[in-house]
Motif scaffolding. Structure first.
Motif, mmCIF file in Angstrom:
data_model
loop_
_atom_site.group_PDB
_atom_site.id
_atom_site.type_symbol
_atom_site.label_atom_id
_atom_site.label_comp_id
_atom_site.label_asym_id
_atom_site.label_seq_id
_atom_site.Cartn_x
_atom_site.Cartn_y
_atom_site.Cartn_z
ATOM 1 N N HIS A 34 70.365 19.706 90.165
ATOM 2 C CA HIS A 34 70.835 20.514 88.800
ATOM 3 C C HIS A 34 70.054 19.843 87.745
ATOM 4 C CE1 HIS A 34 74.236 23.035 90.174
ATOM 5 N NE2 HIS A 34 74.322 22.369 91.028
ATOM 6 N N HIS A 45 70.506 27.569 86.367
ATOM 7 C CA HIS A 45 70.907 27.064 87.831
ATOM 8 C C HIS A 45 70.768 25.900 87.796
ATOM 9 C CE1 HIS A 45 70.000 31.500 88.318
ATOM 10 N NE2 HIS A 45 70.532 31.404 89.734
ATOM 11 N N ARG A 49 75.133 25.557 85.154
ATOM 12 C CA ARG A 49 76.149 26.067 86.344
ATOM 13 C C ARG A 49 77.178 24.875 86.536
ATOM 14 N NH1 ARG A 49 75.598 30.802 89.865
ATOM 15 N NH2 ARG A 49 74.052 32.138 88.592
ATOM 16 N N HIS A 117 76.525 29.342 97.032
ATOM 17 C CA HIS A 117 75.459 29.337 96.097
ATOM 18 C C HIS A 117 74.531 28.190 96.422
ATOM 19 C CE1 HIS A 117 72.855 30.490 93.040
ATOM 20 N NE2 HIS A 117 73.642 31.671 92.357
ATOM 21 N N MET A 119 72.029 27.487 94.198
ATOM 22 C CA MET A 119 71.597 27.441 93.125
ATOM 23 C C MET A 119 70.339 28.005 92.787
ATOM 24 S SD MET A 119 74.459 26.436 91.446
ATOM 25 C CE MET A 119 76.002 26.115 92.441
ATOM 26 N N ARG A 120 69.267 26.699 92.427
ATOM 27 C CA ARG A 120 67.960 27.434 92.377
ATOM 28 C C ARG A 120 67.060 27.466 93.782
ATOM 29 N NH1 ARG A 120 62.752 24.554 89.671
ATOM 30 N NH2 ARG A 120 63.652 22.652 91.068
ATOM 31 N N GLY A 183 71.408 34.874 84.920
ATOM 32 C CA GLY A 183 71.218 33.705 84.189
ATOM 33 C C GLY A 183 70.165 33.771 83.175
#
Length: 340
Positions: A34, A45, A49, A117, A119-120, A183
């Motif tokens: 993150h 992300h 997040r 998820h 994320m990125r 996002g």
């Protein structure tokens, strides 16, 4: 906006996630991802997040104990079940396993079902190229975008990642099947900025560059209109097939927030067995040099190639700019008293 160091950002996120119930090991992994995503310019992300992830953990929508369990092994292809566990550690394990299979077979494919998820997505493309590997990865999602010709959400934006290692810098593509992710819409809305090109439809059914209007209708525009819509549908079908997991319309029934119950695919290729890593890196360097020499358009900005902005950010020692409201919120989640 305020600036913080990468180390401070990672420390605060890690403590917030540990308080939310993550093990020290998982909290460290997630905090690093993150924090690095935020540094790389993808705060939507990254830091942004964290409050949502903490909320999902509190609701039981993401299970911090959810195991990464082997389901099937077919030579260079393996299938795993994520048991609604943490998407980031699961995706990192899947990437590492696909790399191991690629070293053995020339290519490796790991499909993961019932996960959350990631994320990125670009995180895992960078994970592969930093080990000299090429990759194609994607995930499906819940319905969050209208199929071409529809007025309501019926397909996922199904992010696609592709990566090839280079000598000076790699090529790393990380894109959703929507022209702009939700996002990104949120980030531009907070800045009071318009989209550079139309990104969705307003309440009159007209294309618009206003991020707030698109957030209201939730009618984001598929990349390439019908082409992005078609690609999103096929990425969804392939992810569900290979993982033996849920397709988008089935993820909709889980009703546990964004990305929960998704299916993901991690394909990795070993350039050493495909002409050699040196030849691969030379080819990518020649490509980026060729692209960089092209005459810029009317904007006067340098010609871009996938991964260029992230690569340059990673070699910039400047502090990271974050949203002060979200930063204060995450500080509170970590047990700190927010301070400017």
């Amino acid at each position: 906006m305020i600036s913080v160091t990468l180390e401070t950002l990672q420390d605060v996120i890690e403590r917030a996630l540990r308080r939310a119930g993550l093990t020290p090991e998982d909290a460290t992994v997630c905090a690093r991802v993150h924090a690095e995503s935020t540094r790389d310019g993808v705060s939507s992300h990254g830091l942004d997040r964290i409050p949502r992830l903490v909320d999902y953990l509190a609701r039981g929508w993401v299970d911090p104990q959810g195991a990464f369990e082997s389901v099937q092994a077919l030579g260079a292809l393996e299938v795993y079940d994520g048991h609604l566990g943490l998407g980031v550690p699961h995706a990192m394990r899947a990437t590492e396993r696909a790399i191991a299979l690629a070293r053995q077979h020339g290519m490796g494919l790991v499909a993961v079902r019932n996960t959350t998820h990631w994320m990125r997505g670009g995180t895992y493309g960078w994970q592969a190229v930093e080990q000299g590997m090429a990759a194609i990865m994607w995930t499906n999602t819940e319905s969050c975008m209208p199929a071409w010709g529809a007025s309501e959400q019926s397909i996922g934006n199904n992010p696609l990642v592709m990566a090839v290692p280079g000598g000076r810098a790699p090529l790393v593509l990380d894109m959703a099947m929507s022209q702009f992710s939700y996002g990104r819409l949120g980030v531009l809305k907070e800045r009071g900025e318009q989209l550079p090109v139309a990104g969705g439809f307003d309440d009159s059914g007209q294309l618009t560059c206003d991020p707030q209007a698109i957030q209201v209708t939730r009618r984001i525009l598929p990349t390439g209109y019908w082409k992005g819509s078609g690609l999103a549908i096929l990425l969804d079908a392939m992810a569900a097939l290979l993982s033996q997991g849920r397709a988008t319309h089935e993820i909709d029934t889980v009703e546990r927030g964004s990305g929960t119950g998704s299916s993901q695919v991690f394909m990795v290729f070993d350039p050493d067995q495909l002409g050699g890593i040196d030849a691969c890196r030379a080819m990518v360097d020649d490509m980026t040099a060729h692209l960089s020499k092209a005459a810029p358009d009317e904007s006067g900005r340098a010609v871009r190639w996938p991964g260029a902005s992230t690569f340059h950010r990673r070699h910039d020692s400047a502090d990271i700019v974050v949203n002060p409201d979200i930063w204060s919120q995450v500080q509170r989640l970590a047990g700190d008293r927010p301070r400017s």
